[in-house]
Design an enzyme around this catalytic site. Structure first.
Site, short mmCIF file in Angstrom:
data_model
loop_
_atom_site.label_atom_id
_atom_site.label_comp_id
_atom_site.label_asym_id
_atom_site.label_seq_id
_atom_site.Cartn_x
_atom_site.Cartn_y
_atom_site.Cartn_z
N THR A 141 -3.29 6.25 -21.64
CA THR A 141 -3.16 4.91 -21.09
C THR A 141 -1.69 4.53 -21.26
O THR A 141 -0.93 5.21 -21.96
CB THR A 141 -4.01 3.88 -21.86
N GLU B 81 -0.51 4.82 -0.34
CA GLU B 81 -1.34 6.03 -0.47
C GLU B 81 -0.49 7.28 -0.27
O GLU B 81 0.31 7.34 0.66
CB GLU B 81 -2.47 6.01 0.56
N LYS C 149 -1.37 0.72 -24.67
CA LYS C 149 -1.70 0.60 -26.10
C LYS C 149 -0.38 0.65 -26.88
O LYS C 149 0.46 -0.20 -26.64
CB LYS C 149 -2.74 1.65 -26.46
N ARG D 24 -1.42 -2.48 -18.17
CA ARG D 24 -2.65 -1.71 -18.20
C ARG D 24 -2.61 -0.64 -17.12
O ARG D 24 -2.42 -0.95 -15.95
CB ARG D 24 -3.87 -2.60 -17.89
N ASP E 157 -5.64 13.78 -24.97
CA ASP E 157 -5.68 12.37 -24.58
C ASP E 157 -4.98 11.56 -25.66
O ASP E 157 -5.51 11.38 -26.76
CB ASP E 157 -7.16 11.95 -24.44
N TYR F 198 0.85 -1.20 0.00
CA TYR F 198 0.00 0.00 0.00
C TYR F 198 0.87 1.23 0.00
O TYR F 198 1.84 1.31 0.75
CB TYR F 198 -0.90 0.02 1.24
C1 LIG Z 1 -8.48 3.46 -24.36
C2 LIG Z 1 -8.79 4.88 -24.19
C3 LIG Z 1 -9.11 5.42 -22.93
C4 LIG Z 1 -9.45 4.59 -21.72
O1 LIG Z 1 -8.56 3.74 -21.23
P1 LIG Z 1 -8.97 2.60 -20.16
O2 LIG Z 1 -7.63 2.25 -19.63
O3 LIG Z 1 -9.65 1.54 -20.92
O4 LIG Z 1 -9.84 3.22 -19.12
C5 LIG Z 1 -9.25 6.79 -22.83
N1 LIG Z 1 -9.09 7.59 -23.90
C6 LIG Z 1 -8.83 7.10 -25.12
C7 LIG Z 1 -8.69 8.04 -26.27
C8 LIG Z 1 -8.70 5.74 -25.31
O5 LIG Z 1 -8.48 5.27 -26.53
#
Ligand SMILES: *Cc1c(COP(=O)(O)O)cnc(C)c1O
Length: 422
Positions: free
Chosen positions: A224, A54, A227, A233, A198, A52
């Site tokens: 994220t 925090e 990807k 993840r 994003d 943990y």
């Molecule tokens: C995949 C994605 C997310 C969300 O990611 P998670 O880890 O699945 O919550 C947010 N924004 C964009 C543009 C994405 O492609």
């Protein structure tokens, strides 16, 4: 470790083994998926899952943070180095939570946010109505140009001038073209809005310098980690120094409790990998593969949203082929080719059975596939699409795919010890 799993939970052991076989025996074209390295997998599966932590390095609520502080600081420093960011927060549990934290750092519930609509390639968390982001904020959505499938920055600017949002969100989950973050920055400035960018999908391309970076232009960048960036993840945030405090407070204690230290450890390793010439080659090959696959699909008469691709993903508009997206995705899956059906801009069909198919080349590139294989994959897709009702042909393609995959091993994670009795 694996033999302990086999001994104590043979059911789960068997399922992991089967999933491992599925992942190596199929062509993975889901644009948001990848294969992490063995090093990332080891870090993610380490004893850091037991801790943990925090708070933030140097300011924790519980004792015993000698190593966690060093790991999290390393992860932050590597993010800052790879992306040139002033501030980094590596604690968000996922991309969705990272977005939520970005908005809470810069706005209050009820404020206006403006993002790309989901059917036009935006993410749920960009203010779509079923997401909390579309309920607690006053959400205005922009769309792509119906003629080109691309952003019309003049239209976006007009909409921003009309609604004066507190936050403009730039970024997408199904947009096959470059995004001009500098232009988004100018639009945001001109209406006094904050810019959140994003880069969940394209983070690996941005890290490699192959896609324009939003870091100089955005107040907060969210992403994220799993990807194209090829980490475990998770999610993370980068920001200008002036927003650092608010970003950190929004993540913890605003939205989360203890950070997932095993994930942060894996993120640190992935960021070290992203800082190598090999990673730049990988990212470059992703785009080459994507362009080669797009060319071949066009030759086969597929209609691509925006006419092609600049990045890792391709969005096929299947209407001219008269095949519903779900049907093709299922037929491809039966042939060991894993994709997802996807809405296309102004889709006349419902979201659960949309008119498009989204494919991405990050995972196959990690396996070492090049343009030649990308074209071969396009041929397989075409063969399945032309025989979508013919189980025998689909079965035959499935066998070919299995053989094809065997030449491109996935990073070796799941070692089945042969000295352990069943
Ligand atoms: C995949 C994605 C997310 C969300 O990611 P998670 O880890 O699945 O919550 C947010 N924004 C964009 C543009 C994405 O492609």
């Amino acid at each position: 470790m694996i033999s302990a799993l086999e001994q104590y939970d043979p059911q789960i052991y068997e399922l992991i083994k089967q999933e491992s076989a599925r992942q190596s025996g199929s062509i993975r074209l889901i644009a948001s998926e990848n294969y992490v390295s063995k090093a990332v997998m080891l870090a993610t599966g380490s004893c850091l899952t037991n801790k943990y932590a925090e708070g933030y390095p140097g300011k924790r609520y519980y004792e015993g943070q000698k190593n966690t502080d060093l790991i999290e600081t390393l992860a932050q420093d590597r993010v800052k180095k790879v992306f040139g960011a002033e501030h980094a927060n590596v604690q968000p549990y996922s991309g969705s939570i990272a977005n939520m934290a970005a908005y809470l750092a810069l706005a209050k519930p009820g404020d206006t946010i403006m993002g790309l609509s989901l059917p036009h390639g935006g993410h749920l968390t960009h203010g779509w109505k079923v997401s909390l982001t579309g309920k607690i904020f006053n959400s205005v959505q922009y769309e792509v140009d119906p003629a080109t499938g691309m952003f019309d920055y003049n239209k976006i600017e007009e909409l921003a001038k009309k609604h004066k949002p507190r936050i403009i969100i730039s970024g997408a989950t199904a947009y096959p073209r470059q995004i001009d973050f500098e232009k988004f920055g100018e639009i945001a400035k001109s209406v006094g809005a904050f810019l959140v960018s994003d880069i969940a999908h394209i983070a690996g391309l941005v890290a490699a310098g192959l896609h324009q970076s939003p870091v100089p232009y955005a107040d907060v960048v969210s992403t994220t980690t799993h990807k194209t960036l090829r980490g475990p993840r998770g999610g993370m945030l980068m920001s200008k120094a002036e927003h650092a405090k608010n970003v950190d407070k929004a993540v913890f204690p605003g939205l989360q409790g203890g950070p997932h230290m095993h994930t942060i450890t894996g993120i640190a390793v992935a960021l070290a990998e992203a800082d190598t010439p090999e990673f730049v080659n990988y990212a470059g090959q992703i785009i080459k593969n994507s362009k080669a696959m797009a060319e071949k699909l066009l030759e086969h008469g597929f209609d691509l949203v925006s006419g092609g691709t600049d990045n890792h993903l391709i969005l096929i508009d299947l209407r001219n082929k008269n095949i519903p997206g779900k049907k093709l995705a299922k037929a491809l899956n039966a042939a060991n080719i894993v994709t997802n059906c996807n809405s296309i801009p102004n889709d006349p069909a419902p979201p659960f059975n949309p008119s498009g198919l989204r494919i991405g080349t990050a995972a196959v590139t990690t396996r070492g596939m090049k343009e030649e294989q990308a074209c071969q994959i396009a041929d397989y897709i075409n063969e399945v699409a032309e025989n979508v009702e013919n189980e025998a042909v689909i079965e035959k393609v499935g066998q070919q795919v299995l053989l094809f995959c065997s030449s491109f091993p996935v990073p070796e994670h799941f070692i089945v010890p042969n000295n352990v009795k069943k």
